[in-house]
Design a protein around this motif. Structure first.
Motif, PDB file in Angstrom:
ATOM      1  N   GLU A 112       9.285  -0.805   5.874  1.00 60.22           N
ATOM      2  CA  GLU A 112       8.487  -0.287   4.769  1.00 60.22           C
ATOM      3  C   GLU A 112       7.377  -1.243   4.374  1.00 60.22           C
ATOM      4  OE1 GLU A 112       7.316   2.430   1.815  1.00 60.22           O
ATOM      5  OE2 GLU A 112       8.821   2.694   3.389  1.00 60.22           O
TER       6      GLU A 112
ATOM      7  N   ILE B 190      -0.462  -3.914  -3.983  1.00 63.07           N
ATOM      8  CA  ILE B 190      -0.751  -2.609  -3.381  1.00 63.07           C
ATOM      9  C   ILE B 190       0.492  -2.046  -2.710  1.00 63.07           C
ATOM     10  CG2 ILE B 190      -2.012  -1.473  -1.509  1.00 63.07           C
ATOM     11  CD1 ILE B 190      -4.395  -3.324  -2.198  1.00 63.07           C
TER      12      ILE B 190
ATOM     13  N   ASP C  28      -5.575   2.431   1.440  1.00 56.01           N
ATOM     14  CA  ASP C  28      -5.444   2.078   0.027  1.00 56.01           C
ATOM     15  C   ASP C  28      -5.992   0.688  -0.268  1.00 56.01           C
ATOM     16  OD1 ASP C  28      -4.092   4.485  -0.473  1.00 56.01           O
ATOM     17  OD2 ASP C  28      -2.174   3.588   0.129  1.00 56.01           O
TER      18      ASP C  28
ATOM     19  N   ARG D 195       3.192  -1.185  -5.323  1.00 57.96           N
ATOM     20  CA  ARG D 195       2.877   0.040  -6.066  1.00 57.96           C
ATOM     21  C   ARG D 195       3.224   1.278  -5.249  1.00 57.96           C
ATOM     22  NH1 ARG D 195      -1.549  -1.666  -7.877  1.00 57.96           N
ATOM     23  NH2 ARG D 195      -2.930  -0.884  -6.250  1.00 57.96           N
ATOM     24  N   ARG D 196       2.940   1.244  -3.951  1.00 55.16           N
ATOM     25  CA  ARG D 196       3.292   2.365  -3.084  1.00 55.16           C
ATOM     26  C   ARG D 196       4.808   2.529  -2.962  1.00 55.16           C
ATOM     27  NH1 ARG D 196      -0.207   4.542   0.758  1.00 55.16           N
ATOM     28  NH2 ARG D 196       1.667   5.677   1.402  1.00 55.16           N
TER      29      ARG D 196
ATOM     30  N   ARG E  48      -1.547   0.463   5.511  1.00 55.90           N
ATOM     31  CA  ARG E  48      -1.969   0.773   4.145  1.00 55.90           C
ATOM     32  C   ARG E  48      -3.457   0.464   3.931  1.00 55.90           C
ATOM     33  NH1 ARG E  48       2.886   1.924   1.742  1.00 55.90           N
ATOM     34  NH2 ARG E  48       4.709   0.722   2.437  1.00 55.90           N
TER      35      ARG E  48
END
Length: 317
Positions: free
Chosen positions: A23, A182, A32, A185-186, A29
């Motif tokens: 993960e 970041i 984002d 937060r995801r 990412r």
């Protein structure tokens, strides 16, 4: 620069702990504004299925031990295995010698110990496995209380969610807090829990099998900001001081003073999470009298300061 990450599955796999590595390091990412890594999933033999600790599941690493070569970070997944092939141990030692940072998730620390990477180092593991790790590797300086230990090129973490904390810590250390935030937060997790925070905070709950003590515990919680003497509490329970003290320990597992301290810290945690009250005001509402006394007890129980605790959960909200 952290770019190439190898996840090593050294034996039977704990799916959740392995999933935390995937993960954090296995999802692109960049859309984002976050990071992207080359994640290689490696096992003792490429393509050979490894059983999972959850019945009926298997994981098949597409790469063998050669996948560790050139990795900036080798993340060793948790496993119930305690013995490892010579080739697996040598591959981890070679990756470390070539400059890779080694990260263990929970019981992955047993492979690090076998490879000699914990000798004379501070380290951690799930608190239930700390004695076992200490006995297996006497040179390791095992701390069972903390979430993770960063010793530079070797990072060890405790169980389950602490693996997420350690992975995010690596991001923060290598790429800065912005990138870690970041990803956090995801994932909908706190972006920073300090490594020194306690793994396991055993706060007594207001439950008691004795009809005589349960009302007293509830009254103490309703008047948590007030001072309470054993004599006063014993009178409220219609017992002698000695009988009350003995019954209290038998029912709650601790003394009235320690029980009250634990409940006050728990109340302080809620106020720090849910209000904007200053530390002195929180201390007054919880019965500590001063911010200094709150900080002392809070750090003893939780492992971090009230300010660090508030910053963690305020940022995550």
């Amino acid at each position: 620069m952290l770019k190439n990450v190898a996840m090593l599955l050294p034996g039977p796999v704990a799916p959740f702990e392995a999933g935390t590595i995937c993960e954090v390091f296995g999802i692109d990412r960049t859309a984002d504004g976050g990071p992207s890594f080359d994640l290689r999933i490696c096992g003792p033999v490429a393509g050979r299925p490894l059983p999972a600790t959850t019945g009926g599941l298997q994981m098949v690493p597409p790469l063998g031990l050669d996948g560790l070569k050139g990795a900036d970070l080798v993340a060793v997944a948790a496993t119930p295995a305690r013995t490892f092939s010579d080739a697996t141990v040598a591959a981890l030692q070679d990756a470390w010698a070539a400059g890779a940072t080694i990260l263990s998730i929970c019981s992955g620390a047993f492979l690090l110990g076998t490879a000699g990477l914990l000798d004379d180092r501070p380290c951690t593991v799930h608190w239930m496995q700390a004695d076992e790790l200490r006995a297996a590797f006497p040179k390791a300086r095992v701390d069972p209380d903390v979430l993770f230990v960063d010793d530079g090129d070797v990072i060890t973490s405790a169980g389950t969610a602490a693996g997420i904390d350690a992975c995010l810590h690596v991001l923060r250390r290598e790429l800065g807090s912005g990138m870690a935030n970041i990803v956090a937060r995801r994932m909908v997790v706190p972006p920073q829990r300090e490594g020194g925070q306690r793994q396991f905070v055993e706060l007594p709950v207001p439950h008691c099998t004795s009809d005589g003590l349960a009302p007293v515990l509830e009254w103490m919680l309703d008047h948590i900001a007030e001072d309470h003497s054993v004599a006063e509490l014993a009178r409220r329970a219609s017992m002698s001081d000695r009988t009350f003290a003995r019954r209290f320990v038998a029912e709650t597992g601790t003394t009235p003073h320690r029980w009250l301290i634990g409940q006050r810290v728990l109340h302080a945690q809620r106020l720090l999470e849910e209000t904007d009250l200053g530390v002195d005001a929180v201390a007054a509402r919880c019965g500590f009298g001063s911010g200094a006394l709150l900080r002392h007890h809070f750090r003893n129980v939780v492992g971090v300061s009230p300010g660090d605790f508030r910053r963690t959960f305020r940022t995550a909200s």
